[in-house]
Design an enzyme around this catalytic site. Structure first.
Site, PDB file in Angstrom:
ATOM      1  CE1 TYR A   3      13.285  31.434   1.192  1.00 38.01           C
ATOM      2  CE2 TYR A   3      13.551  29.089   1.069  1.00 38.01           C
ATOM      3  CZ  TYR A   3      13.323  30.295   0.705  1.00 38.01           C
ATOM      4  OH  TYR A   3      12.795  30.396  -0.704  1.00 38.01           O
ATOM      5  CE  LYS A  63      -0.404  -0.301   4.894  1.00 41.22           C
ATOM      6  NZ  LYS A  63      -1.331  -0.726   6.135  1.00 41.22           N
ATOM      7  NE  ARG A  67      -7.159   1.078  11.264  1.00 43.39           N
ATOM      8  CZ  ARG A  67      -5.975   0.955  10.855  1.00 43.39           C
ATOM      9  NH1 ARG A  67      -5.164   1.794  11.023  1.00 43.39           N
ATOM     10  NH2 ARG A  67      -5.703  -0.495  10.091  1.00 43.39           N
ATOM     11  CG  MET A 101       9.435  23.035  -2.438  1.00 41.40           C
ATOM     12  SD  MET A 101       8.407  23.873  -3.597  1.00 41.40           S
ATOM     13  CE  MET A 101       7.508  24.987  -2.670  1.00 41.40           C
TER      14      MET A 101
END
Ligand code: PLP
Length: 338
Positions: free
Chosen positions: A248, A33, A117, A293
Protein backbone atom coordinates in the site's frame (compact mmCIF):
# COMPACT_ATOMS: atom_id res chain seq x y z
CA UNK A 1 -2.73 -16.86 9.74
CA UNK A 2 0.42 -16.75 11.83
CA UNK A 3 1.22 -19.32 14.54
CA UNK A 4 2.29 -18.72 18.11
CA UNK A 5 4.79 -21.18 19.56
CA UNK A 6 4.96 -21.43 23.35
CA UNK A 7 8.21 -22.74 24.76
CA UNK A 8 7.48 -24.83 27.84
CA UNK A 9 11.13 -25.19 28.87
CA UNK A 10 11.54 -21.42 28.87
CA UNK A 11 8.38 -20.98 30.92
CA UNK A 12 9.53 -23.54 33.49
CA UNK A 13 12.99 -21.92 33.56
CA UNK A 14 11.34 -18.59 34.42
CA UNK A 15 9.18 -20.18 37.11
CA UNK A 16 12.31 -21.75 38.64
CA UNK A 17 13.86 -18.28 38.99
CA UNK A 18 10.64 -16.78 40.38
CA UNK A 19 10.26 -19.60 42.92
CA UNK A 20 13.73 -18.79 44.29
CA UNK A 21 12.62 -15.24 45.05
CA UNK A 22 9.13 -16.15 46.32
CA UNK A 23 10.81 -18.93 48.34
CA UNK A 24 8.04 -21.37 47.42
CA UNK A 25 6.10 -22.43 44.31
CA UNK A 26 2.91 -22.25 46.38
CA UNK A 27 3.39 -18.50 46.79
CA UNK A 28 3.47 -17.82 43.05
CA UNK A 29 0.18 -16.42 41.77
CA UNK A 30 0.57 -16.44 38.01
CA UNK A 31 -1.06 -13.41 36.40
CA UNK A 32 -3.11 -14.68 33.46
CA UNK A 33 -5.16 -11.58 32.68
CA UNK A 34 -5.81 -10.60 29.08
CA UNK A 35 -5.54 -14.09 27.67
CA UNK A 36 -2.37 -14.74 29.68
CA UNK A 37 -0.64 -11.66 28.26
CA UNK A 38 -1.65 -12.81 24.80
CA UNK A 39 -0.04 -16.25 25.23
CA UNK A 40 -3.35 -18.14 25.54
CA UNK A 41 -5.21 -18.61 28.80
CA UNK A 42 -5.85 -22.36 28.51
CA UNK A 43 -2.38 -23.18 27.21
CA UNK A 44 -0.60 -21.23 29.97
CA UNK A 45 -2.97 -22.54 32.65
CA UNK A 46 -2.32 -26.13 31.67
CA UNK A 47 1.48 -25.66 31.64
CA UNK A 48 1.32 -23.81 34.97
CA UNK A 49 -0.62 -26.67 36.50
CA UNK A 50 1.90 -29.17 35.18
CA UNK A 51 4.66 -27.16 36.90
CA UNK A 52 2.72 -27.15 40.15
CA UNK A 53 1.40 -23.59 40.26
CA UNK A 54 -1.76 -23.44 42.36
CA UNK A 55 -2.72 -19.76 42.16
CA UNK A 56 -3.77 -17.49 39.32
CA UNK A 57 -4.82 -13.88 38.88
CA UNK A 58 -7.19 -12.81 36.08
CA UNK A 59 -9.15 -9.74 35.11
CA UNK A 60 -12.67 -11.04 34.50
CA UNK A 61 -15.14 -13.55 35.86
CA UNK A 62 -15.16 -15.22 32.42
CA UNK A 63 -11.37 -15.72 32.49
CA UNK A 64 -11.68 -17.16 36.00
CA UNK A 65 -14.27 -19.69 34.84
CA UNK A 66 -11.99 -20.84 32.02
CA UNK A 67 -8.99 -21.18 34.37
CA UNK A 68 -10.93 -22.63 37.30
CA UNK A 69 -10.19 -26.30 36.65
CA UNK A 70 -6.42 -25.68 36.66
CA UNK A 71 -5.98 -23.85 39.99
CA UNK A 72 -7.14 -24.04 43.59
CA UNK A 73 -7.12 -20.24 44.01
CA UNK A 74 -8.07 -17.56 41.49
CA UNK A 75 -8.21 -13.83 42.13
CA UNK A 76 -10.33 -11.68 39.80
CA UNK A 77 -9.02 -8.12 39.64
CA UNK A 78 -11.81 -6.24 37.93
CA UNK A 79 -15.22 -7.87 37.85
CA UNK A 80 -18.25 -8.47 40.05
CA UNK A 81 -19.79 -11.96 39.98
CA UNK A 82 -23.44 -12.95 39.87
CA UNK A 83 -22.77 -16.26 41.61
CA UNK A 84 -20.53 -17.42 44.45
CA UNK A 85 -17.57 -19.76 43.80
CA UNK A 86 -15.25 -21.60 46.18
CA UNK A 87 -12.13 -21.20 44.05
CA UNK A 88 -12.64 -17.65 42.81
CA UNK A 89 -11.98 -14.53 44.89
CA UNK A 90 -12.99 -11.04 43.78
CA UNK A 91 -11.34 -7.69 44.32
CA UNK A 92 -13.08 -4.84 46.10
CA UNK A 93 -11.73 -1.76 44.32
CA UNK A 94 -13.72 0.91 46.17
CA UNK A 95 -16.24 1.34 49.00
CA UNK A 96 -19.28 1.82 46.74
CA UNK A 97 -18.88 -1.54 45.01
CA UNK A 98 -19.13 -3.56 48.25
CA UNK A 99 -22.93 -3.70 48.08
CA UNK A 100 -22.85 -5.14 44.55
CA UNK A 101 -21.23 -8.46 45.53
CA UNK A 102 -23.52 -11.43 46.26
CA UNK A 103 -23.62 -12.49 49.92
CA UNK A 104 -20.84 -14.96 50.84
CA UNK A 105 -18.59 -13.97 47.93
CA UNK A 106 -14.93 -14.49 48.84
CA UNK A 107 -13.31 -11.11 48.51
CA UNK A 108 -9.95 -9.37 48.85
CA UNK A 109 -9.69 -5.69 49.61
CA UNK A 110 -7.45 -3.60 47.39
CA UNK A 111 -5.59 -0.83 49.20
CA UNK A 112 -4.53 2.38 47.51
CA UNK A 113 -0.98 2.67 48.84
CA UNK A 114 -0.07 5.47 46.43
CA UNK A 115 -0.94 4.52 42.87
CA UNK A 116 -4.35 6.23 43.09
CA UNK A 117 -5.90 4.05 40.41
CA UNK A 118 -7.88 1.43 42.33
CA UNK A 119 -8.34 0.54 45.96
CA UNK A 120 -9.51 2.16 49.14
CA UNK A 121 -7.53 4.64 51.19
CA UNK A 122 -5.82 3.40 54.35
CA UNK A 123 -8.10 5.51 56.53
CA UNK A 124 -11.14 3.84 54.93
CA UNK A 125 -10.19 0.32 56.03
CA UNK A 126 -12.46 0.30 59.06
CA UNK A 127 -15.42 1.60 57.05
CA UNK A 128 -14.76 -1.10 54.44
CA UNK A 129 -14.62 -3.83 57.09
CA UNK A 130 -17.97 -2.67 58.52
CA UNK A 131 -19.59 -2.67 55.06
CA UNK A 132 -18.08 -6.08 54.16
CA UNK A 133 -19.42 -7.59 57.38
CA UNK A 134 -22.86 -6.03 56.94
CA UNK A 135 -23.02 -7.35 53.37
CA UNK A 136 -22.05 -10.88 54.53
CA UNK A 137 -18.94 -11.18 52.34
CA UNK A 138 -16.03 -13.45 53.23
CA UNK A 139 -12.96 -11.23 53.49
CA UNK A 140 -9.79 -13.27 52.87
CA UNK A 141 -7.09 -10.80 51.95
CA UNK A 142 -5.68 -7.34 51.60
CA UNK A 143 -3.47 -6.32 48.72
CA UNK A 144 -1.95 -3.40 46.86
CA UNK A 145 -0.17 -2.64 43.61
CA UNK A 146 3.05 -0.68 43.01
CA UNK A 147 3.17 2.08 40.43
CA UNK A 148 6.96 2.26 40.06
CA UNK A 149 8.50 -1.01 41.21
CA UNK A 150 10.32 -1.23 37.86
CA UNK A 151 11.85 2.22 38.20
CA UNK A 152 14.94 3.18 40.11
CA UNK A 153 13.30 5.63 42.49
CA UNK A 154 12.33 5.55 46.15
CA UNK A 155 8.62 5.19 45.33
CA UNK A 156 8.64 1.45 45.85
CA UNK A 157 9.92 1.98 49.43
CA UNK A 158 7.27 4.64 50.05
CA UNK A 159 4.38 2.42 48.90
CA UNK A 160 5.82 -0.58 50.75
CA UNK A 161 5.85 1.44 53.95
CA UNK A 162 2.25 2.57 53.36
CA UNK A 163 1.16 -1.01 52.83
CA UNK A 164 2.96 -2.11 56.02
CA UNK A 165 0.80 0.46 57.85
CA UNK A 166 -2.32 -0.88 56.14
CA UNK A 167 -1.43 -4.44 57.16
CA UNK A 168 -0.96 -3.47 60.78
CA UNK A 169 -4.31 -1.68 60.89
CA UNK A 170 -6.09 -4.51 59.06
CA UNK A 171 -4.70 -7.16 61.42
CA UNK A 172 -6.10 -5.30 64.42
CA UNK A 173 -9.43 -4.66 62.72
CA UNK A 174 -9.74 -8.28 61.57
CA UNK A 175 -9.69 -9.29 65.24
CA UNK A 176 -12.13 -6.54 66.21
CA UNK A 177 -14.65 -7.54 63.50
CA UNK A 178 -14.14 -11.30 63.82
CA UNK A 179 -12.55 -12.03 60.42
CA UNK A 180 -10.18 -14.96 59.98
CA UNK A 181 -6.47 -14.06 59.55
CA UNK A 182 -5.96 -12.23 56.25
CA UNK A 183 -3.75 -12.98 53.27
CA UNK A 184 -1.41 -10.11 52.28
CA UNK A 185 0.26 -9.48 48.95
CA UNK A 186 1.76 -6.52 47.15
CA UNK A 187 4.39 -7.70 44.66
CA UNK A 188 4.21 -7.78 40.90
CA UNK A 189 7.26 -9.14 39.05
CA UNK A 190 9.52 -6.12 39.55
CA UNK A 191 8.58 -5.70 43.22
CA UNK A 192 9.30 -9.36 43.97
CA UNK A 193 12.84 -9.12 42.62
CA UNK A 194 13.56 -5.93 44.55
CA UNK A 195 12.72 -7.58 47.79
CA UNK A 196 15.42 -9.92 49.10
CA UNK A 197 13.40 -10.47 52.27
CA UNK A 198 10.10 -11.29 50.60
CA UNK A 199 7.81 -12.68 53.30
CA UNK A 200 4.24 -12.08 52.10
CA UNK A 201 1.66 -14.79 51.45
CA UNK A 202 1.97 -14.63 47.69
CA UNK A 203 3.39 -12.64 44.77
CA UNK A 204 1.39 -11.77 41.66
CA UNK A 205 3.83 -12.46 38.87
CA UNK A 206 3.11 -11.73 35.21
CA UNK A 207 5.75 -10.41 32.85
CA UNK A 208 8.71 -12.24 34.44
CA UNK A 209 6.99 -15.59 33.97
CA UNK A 210 6.57 -14.77 30.28
CA UNK A 211 10.26 -13.86 30.10
CA UNK A 212 9.77 -10.31 28.81
CA UNK A 213 10.65 -8.12 31.78
CA UNK A 214 12.97 -5.13 31.52
CA UNK A 215 14.40 -3.51 34.61
CA UNK A 216 17.01 -0.81 35.07
CA UNK A 217 20.55 -2.23 35.32
CA UNK A 218 20.91 -2.20 39.11
CA UNK A 219 17.63 -4.14 39.44
CA UNK A 220 18.33 -6.53 36.58
CA UNK A 221 17.74 -10.25 37.14
CA UNK A 222 19.49 -12.73 34.85
CA UNK A 223 18.21 -15.82 33.14
CA UNK A 224 14.66 -15.15 31.96
CA UNK A 225 13.75 -16.54 28.55
CA UNK A 226 10.79 -15.45 26.42
CA UNK A 227 8.00 -18.01 26.20
CA UNK A 228 6.23 -16.76 23.07
CA UNK A 229 7.44 -16.60 19.50
CA UNK A 230 5.43 -15.65 16.41
CA UNK A 231 5.86 -17.47 13.10
CA UNK A 232 4.33 -16.75 9.71
CA UNK A 233 3.81 -18.83 6.58
CA UNK A 234 4.72 -17.71 3.07
CA UNK A 235 1.74 -16.99 0.83
CA UNK A 236 3.63 -16.05 -2.32
CA UNK A 237 7.01 -14.88 -3.69
CA UNK A 238 8.19 -12.63 -6.50
CA UNK A 239 11.47 -11.41 -7.99
CA UNK A 240 11.61 -7.64 -7.94
CA UNK A 241 14.02 -5.20 -9.50
CA UNK A 242 15.87 -2.51 -7.65
CA UNK A 243 13.65 0.51 -6.86
CA UNK A 244 10.35 -1.33 -7.28
CA UNK A 245 7.94 -0.56 -4.47
CA UNK A 246 5.93 -2.99 -2.38
CA UNK A 247 2.52 -2.76 -0.75
CA UNK A 248 0.00 0.00 0.00
CA UNK A 249 1.16 3.47 -0.89
CA UNK A 250 4.30 2.00 -2.43
CA UNK A 251 6.04 2.80 0.84
CA UNK A 252 8.57 0.00 0.67
CA UNK A 253 11.25 0.47 -1.95
CA UNK A 254 13.73 -2.34 -2.47
CA UNK A 255 17.24 -1.07 -3.02
CA UNK A 256 18.59 -3.97 -5.11
CA UNK A 257 17.16 -6.83 -7.18
CA UNK A 258 15.83 -9.55 -4.93
CA UNK A 259 13.09 -11.92 -3.84
CA UNK A 260 10.25 -10.46 -1.82
CA UNK A 261 7.77 -12.83 -0.23
CA UNK A 262 4.45 -12.11 1.32
CA UNK A 263 3.57 -13.73 4.64
CA UNK A 264 0.18 -14.57 6.12
CA UNK A 265 -0.03 -12.14 8.99
CA UNK A 266 -0.64 -8.47 9.68
CA UNK A 267 -2.27 -6.03 12.05
CA UNK A 268 -5.44 -8.17 11.81
CA UNK A 269 -3.65 -10.63 14.09
CA UNK A 270 -2.50 -7.84 16.34
CA UNK A 271 1.02 -7.29 15.03
CA UNK A 272 1.76 -3.62 15.61
CA UNK A 273 1.36 -1.65 12.39
CA UNK A 274 3.95 0.85 13.55
CA UNK A 275 6.61 -1.79 12.81
CA UNK A 276 6.28 -1.07 9.07
CA UNK A 277 9.21 -0.62 6.71
CA UNK A 278 12.47 -1.47 8.35
CA UNK A 279 11.53 -3.83 11.17
CA UNK A 280 14.02 -6.68 11.16
CA UNK A 281 13.28 -10.19 12.39
CA UNK A 282 15.69 -11.74 14.94
CA UNK A 283 17.42 -13.34 11.92
CA UNK A 284 17.91 -9.90 10.37
CA UNK A 285 15.28 -10.26 7.64
CA UNK A 286 13.78 -6.93 6.70
CA UNK A 287 10.10 -6.03 6.45
CA UNK A 288 9.29 -4.09 3.28
CA UNK A 289 6.53 -1.50 3.12
CA UNK A 290 3.42 -1.22 5.24
CA UNK A 291 1.89 -3.99 7.26
CA UNK A 292 -1.51 -4.88 5.80
CA UNK A 293 -4.39 -6.50 7.63
CA UNK A 294 -3.49 -10.07 6.63
CA UNK A 295 -0.25 -9.61 4.68
CA UNK A 296 3.28 -8.46 5.33
CA UNK A 297 6.19 -8.58 2.90
CA UNK A 298 9.78 -9.44 3.74
CA UNK A 299 13.04 -9.62 1.82
CA UNK A 300 13.04 -13.38 2.09
CA UNK A 301 12.10 -16.58 0.30
CA UNK A 302 11.73 -18.73 3.43
CA UNK A 303 8.57 -20.83 3.70
CA UNK A 304 8.30 -20.22 7.43
CA UNK A 305 9.47 -16.99 8.93
CA UNK A 306 10.20 -16.24 12.56
CA UNK A 307 8.67 -12.78 13.13
CA UNK A 308 9.86 -12.41 16.70
CA UNK A 309 11.05 -14.63 19.54
CA UNK A 310 10.96 -11.93 22.20
CA UNK A 311 8.27 -9.29 22.52
CA UNK A 312 11.01 -7.04 23.91
CA UNK A 313 12.63 -7.01 20.44
CA UNK A 314 9.39 -5.67 18.89
CA UNK A 315 8.70 -3.33 21.79
CA UNK A 316 12.05 -1.62 21.32
CA UNK A 317 11.38 -1.13 17.62
CA UNK A 318 7.82 0.12 18.22
CA UNK A 319 8.74 2.34 21.21
CA UNK A 320 6.30 0.55 23.46
CA UNK A 321 6.36 -2.09 26.18
CA UNK A 322 6.40 -5.87 25.81
CA UNK A 323 2.99 -6.04 27.53
CA UNK A 324 1.37 -4.17 24.62
CA UNK A 325 3.08 -6.25 21.94
CA UNK A 326 1.91 -9.45 23.64
CA UNK A 327 -1.66 -8.54 24.59
CA UNK A 328 -2.28 -7.23 21.07
CA UNK A 329 -1.98 -10.77 19.69
CA UNK A 330 -5.48 -12.02 18.93
CA UNK A 331 -6.92 -15.10 20.65
CA UNK A 332 -7.77 -16.60 17.21
CA UNK A 333 -4.09 -17.20 16.38
CA UNK A 334 -3.18 -20.87 16.65
CA UNK A 335 -1.03 -21.63 19.70
CA UNK A 336 1.28 -24.64 19.85
CA UNK A 337 3.23 -25.80 22.88
CA UNK A 338 6.73 -26.88 22.05
C1 PLP B 1 -0.90 -6.97 35.87
C2 PLP B 1 -0.81 -7.02 37.34
C3 PLP B 1 0.24 -7.71 37.97
C4 PLP B 1 1.39 -8.33 37.23
O1 PLP B 1 2.34 -7.37 36.86
P1 PLP B 1 3.73 -7.80 36.14
O2 PLP B 1 4.47 -6.52 36.02
O3 PLP B 1 3.33 -8.34 34.81
O4 PLP B 1 4.37 -8.81 37.00
C5 PLP B 1 0.21 -7.81 39.35
N1 PLP B 1 -0.78 -7.25 40.08
C6 PLP B 1 -1.78 -6.54 39.50
C7 PLP B 1 -2.81 -5.93 40.35
C8 PLP B 1 -1.83 -6.39 38.12
O5 PLP B 1 -2.81 -5.68 37.56
Amino acid sequence: MATIILNKNNFFNNLDIIAKYSKSVDKIALVLKDNAYGHGLVEMSSMAKEYGIKRAVVRTHREAEIAESFFSYILVLGDIPTMVSKTIRYTINDLESIDKFPKETRVELKIDSGMHRNGIAIDEIEEAFIKIKARGLLLEGLFTHHRSADELTSEWFWQKKNFEDAKRIAKELAIKYGFAPLRFHSSNSAALFRNASFDEDMARVGIAAYGCMTLPKPLHVDGFKPVLSLWAKKLSSRKLKSHQRVGYGGDGEILSDGVVSNYDFGYGEGFLRVCANGYKTPEGIELIGRISMDNSSFLSSKDKLLIFDSALHVATYASTISYEVLTSLKPEIKREIF
